[in-house]
Design a protein around this motif. Structure first.
Motif, PDB file in Angstrom:
ATOM      1  N   ILE A   1       0.876  -1.251  -0.039  1.00 50.48           N
ATOM      2  CA  ILE A   1      -0.130   0.157  -0.126  1.00 50.48           C
ATOM      3  C   ILE A   1       1.029   1.227  -0.063  1.00 50.48           C
ATOM      4  CG2 ILE A   1      -1.768   1.330   1.318  1.00 50.48           C
ATOM      5  CD1 ILE A   1      -2.715  -1.392   2.060  1.00 50.48           C
ATOM      6  N   GLY A   2       0.578   2.121  -0.959  1.00 48.43           N
ATOM      7  CA  GLY A   2       1.500   3.300  -1.153  1.00 48.43           C
ATOM      8  C   GLY A   2       1.176   4.282  -0.017  1.00 48.43           C
ATOM      9  N   SER A   3       2.023   5.386   0.095  1.00 46.68           N
ATOM     10  CA  SER A   3       1.553   6.338   1.023  1.00 46.68           C
ATOM     11  C   SER A   3       0.327   7.336   0.865  1.00 46.68           C
ATOM     12  CB  SER A   3       2.721   7.377   0.910  1.00 46.68           C
ATOM     13  OG  SER A   3       2.708   7.913  -0.523  1.00 46.68           O
ATOM     14  N   ASP A   4      -0.329   7.235  -0.367  1.00 42.57           N
ATOM     15  CA  ASP A   4      -1.587   7.735  -0.683  1.00 42.57           C
ATOM     16  C   ASP A   4      -2.708   6.636  -0.255  1.00 42.57           C
ATOM     17  OD1 ASP A   4      -0.975   5.642  -2.629  1.00 42.57           O
ATOM     18  OD2 ASP A   4      -1.219   7.169  -4.184  1.00 42.57           O
ATOM     19  N   GLN A   5      -2.229   5.473   0.068  1.00 41.05           N
ATOM     20  CA  GLN A   5      -3.219   4.269   0.562  1.00 41.05           C
ATOM     21  C   GLN A   5      -3.886   3.663  -0.639  1.00 41.05           C
ATOM     22  OE1 GLN A   5      -3.553   3.566   4.263  1.00 41.05           O
ATOM     23  NE2 GLN A   5      -1.776   5.034   3.937  1.00 41.05           N
ATOM     24  N   LEU A   6      -3.424   3.861  -1.747  1.00 33.31           N
ATOM     25  CA  LEU A   6      -3.939   2.978  -2.813  1.00 33.31           C
ATOM     26  C   LEU A   6      -2.962   1.875  -2.846  1.00 33.31           C
ATOM     27  CD1 LEU A   6      -4.691   5.806  -5.427  1.00 33.31           C
ATOM     28  CD2 LEU A   6      -6.354   4.389  -4.154  1.00 33.31           C
ATOM     29  N   VAL A   7      -3.659   0.625  -3.162  1.00 34.08           N
ATOM     30  CA  VAL A   7      -2.792  -0.778  -3.428  1.00 34.08           C
ATOM     31  C   VAL A   7      -1.917  -0.523  -4.789  1.00 34.08           C
ATOM     32  CG1 VAL A   7      -3.110  -3.047  -3.719  1.00 34.08           C
ATOM     33  CG2 VAL A   7      -4.539  -2.110  -2.199  1.00 34.08           C
ATOM     34  N   ARG A   8      -0.806  -1.167  -4.532  1.00 34.32           N
ATOM     35  CA  ARG A   8      -0.009  -1.212  -5.907  1.00 34.32           C
ATOM     36  C   ARG A   8       0.420  -2.570  -6.161  1.00 34.32           C
ATOM     37  NH1 ARG A   8      -0.449   3.690  -4.565  1.00 34.32           N
ATOM     38  NH2 ARG A   8       0.213   5.546  -6.214  1.00 34.32           N
ATOM     39  N   ARG A   9       0.325  -3.469  -5.211  1.00 34.23           N
ATOM     40  CA  ARG A   9       0.732  -4.863  -5.434  1.00 34.23           C
ATOM     41  C   ARG A   9      -0.065  -5.676  -4.732  1.00 34.23           C
ATOM     42  NH1 ARG A   9       6.745  -7.523  -5.043  1.00 34.23           N
ATOM     43  NH2 ARG A   9       6.290  -9.544  -6.374  1.00 34.23           N
ATOM     44  N   VAL A  10      -0.533  -6.851  -5.008  1.00 32.89           N
ATOM     45  CA  VAL A  10      -1.094  -8.139  -4.114  1.00 32.89           C
ATOM     46  C   VAL A  10      -0.313  -9.180  -4.449  1.00 32.89           C
ATOM     47  CG1 VAL A  10      -3.200  -9.065  -3.595  1.00 32.89           C
ATOM     48  CG2 VAL A  10      -3.237  -6.544  -4.136  1.00 32.89           C
ATOM     49  N   VAL A  11      -0.005  -9.945  -3.552  1.00 35.59           N
ATOM     50  CA  VAL A  11       0.526 -11.291  -3.644  1.00 35.59           C
ATOM     51  C   VAL A  11      -0.291 -12.206  -2.641  1.00 35.59           C
ATOM     52  CG1 VAL A  11       2.541 -12.847  -3.548  1.00 35.59           C
ATOM     53  CG2 VAL A  11       2.856 -10.534  -4.396  1.00 35.59           C
ATOM     54  N   SER A  12      -0.857 -12.906  -3.497  1.00 30.56           N
ATOM     55  CA  SER A  12      -1.736 -14.192  -2.530  1.00 30.56           C
ATOM     56  C   SER A  12      -1.412 -15.502  -2.981  1.00 30.56           C
ATOM     57  CB  SER A  12      -3.226 -14.011  -2.701  1.00 30.56           C
ATOM     58  OG  SER A  12      -3.648 -14.185  -4.069  1.00 30.56           O
ATOM     59  N   SER A  13      -1.469 -16.584  -2.118  1.00 30.95           N
ATOM     60  CA  SER A  13      -1.209 -17.966  -2.231  1.00 30.95           C
ATOM     61  C   SER A  13      -2.059 -18.826  -1.381  1.00 30.95           C
ATOM     62  CB  SER A  13       0.292 -18.209  -2.195  1.00 30.95           C
ATOM     63  OG  SER A  13       0.711 -18.050  -0.957  1.00 30.95           O
ATOM     64  N   TYR A  14      -2.168 -20.245  -1.891  1.00 35.36           N
ATOM     65  CA  TYR A  14      -2.635 -21.033  -1.109  1.00 35.36           C
ATOM     66  C   TYR A  14      -2.364 -22.508  -1.491  1.00 35.36           C
ATOM     67  CZ  TYR A  14      -6.656 -21.608  -4.269  1.00 35.36           C
ATOM     68  OH  TYR A  14      -7.217 -21.559  -5.443  1.00 35.36           O
ATOM     69  N   THR A  15      -2.296 -23.357  -0.339  1.00 33.79           N
ATOM     70  CA  THR A  15      -1.978 -24.901  -0.860  1.00 33.79           C
ATOM     71  C   THR A  15      -3.034 -25.665  -0.442  1.00 33.79           C
ATOM     72  OG1 THR A  15       0.287 -24.283  -0.390  1.00 33.79           O
ATOM     73  CG2 THR A  15      -0.074 -26.517  -0.608  1.00 33.79           C
ATOM     74  N   GLN A  16      -3.448 -26.661  -1.298  1.00 36.76           N
ATOM     75  CA  GLN A  16      -4.445 -27.637  -1.004  1.00 36.76           C
ATOM     76  C   GLN A  16      -3.868 -29.050  -1.273  1.00 36.76           C
ATOM     77  OE1 GLN A  16      -8.254 -27.233  -2.550  1.00 36.76           O
ATOM     78  NE2 GLN A  16      -8.969 -29.135  -1.285  1.00 36.76           N
TER      79      GLN A  16
END
Length: 303
Positions: A230-245
């Motif tokens: 999250i940038g200093s302007d509070q906007l999302v710049r990158r999202v990394v997500s993962s899960y394992t099943q």
């Protein structure tokens, strides 16, 4: 015809990496990063302020589905494009997707060819992809009114940070913060944590559409790990997500899903429109019959 396409898609994805979604239930004129310091607020409010007609954000996304264990196989999906807002959120998208498949994917890989998809008011139009050769002469786009063809993407995103409720709920599970470096010209802080598949299904329209039905009691507790830059302007710049099943018992493979989405040029002007009607065909105009689709489906399953 649509049912057969959905069945083909599900079988193809299973043949590639036995993906988790099936097992689980399936630069603008005024860039936001240049906004004055006075507009700083929380991430959810900052996101909602971006919801203006004919403005949007650019997306660059890489996803992986990794089969770990005996016979490890990996599928890569790369997506680039623009997401356009109205006052309520994302109202239109223009995205191009490409896939890198296992070398032994064979004919199954034909289902995952490069394509461009324009979505306007819930209706998608696909150029390229598996049905490009079946379009009537003079037609360049296939209309997908109920998004059947989204099943052909083997690496769908579970965590959508452009949904205010999803963003709020996800951040409520923050367990750590650290400097995240500079993305899209903005210095960021990484918020990280986990959220369950069941909670995502409850709060996220994206996940409900993707899974199609409520996750089973076994699948609902599945933890989805995430990192939000999250940038200093509070906007999302990158999202990394993962899960394992784990699906051991059925096979000797665990499946890992990893998605890395990067958002840039917040506030960029956009005017996404549906393709010209003269270039659009519907499913019932395709030069392929149910018999041919059924034969392909049987061949895929019995391989």
């Amino acid at each position: 015809m649509r049912r057969m396409i959905a069945a083909l898609a599900g079988a193809a994805v299973t043949a590639l990496v036995l993906p988790v979604l099936v097992a689980a239930g399936p630069a603008g004129a005024q860039s936001a990063q240049a906004a004055p310091q006075a507009t700083r607020t929380d991430p959810v409010s900052a996101l909602k302020r971006q919801f203006r007609a004919h403005h949007g954000v650019k997306l660059a996304e890489t996803a992986k589905l990794i089969g770990e264990g005996k016979g490890q196989r990996t599928v890569y999906a790369r997506t680039r494009g623009v997401l356009e807002f109205d006052r309520t959120g994302v109202t239109a998208t223009d995205l191009t997707s490409k896939f890198d498949l296992p070398s032994d994917a064979g004919e199954t890989g034909d289902l995952f060819t490069a394509s461009r998809t324009i979505t306007v008011k819930g209706v998608s139009y696909i150029s390229g992809g598996v049905f490009s050769d079946a379009l009537p002469e003079g037609k360049k786009w296939l209309r997908d009114r109920d998004n059947t063809l989204t099943l052909l993407n083997p690496a769908q995103k579970l965590l959508n940070p452009l949904e205010p409720a999803t963003l709020k709920a996800t951040l409520a599970h923050t367990t750590a913060k650290r400097p995240g470096g500079t993305w899209d010209g903005a210095r960021t802080v990484v918020h990280s944590g986990t959220i369950t598949l069941g909670e995502l299904y409850r709060i996220s329209p994206t996940v409900r559409t993707l899974l199609g039905k409520k996750p089973s009691a076994k699948a609902a507790p599945l933890p989805v790990s995430w990192q939000l830059y999250i940038g200093s302007d509070q906007l999302v710049r990158r999202v990394v997500s993962s899960y394992t099943q784990s699906i051991r018992g059925l096979t000797s493979v665990d499946v890992v899903y990893l998605n890395d989405s990067r958002y840039s040029d917040w506030g960029a002007k956009s005017a996404i429109k549906a393709p010209p009607a003269s270039q659009v065909a519907d499913f019932d105009e395709l030069r392929i019959g149910d018999k041919e689709a059924e034969e392909a489906y049987v061949q895929l399953f019995n391989g």
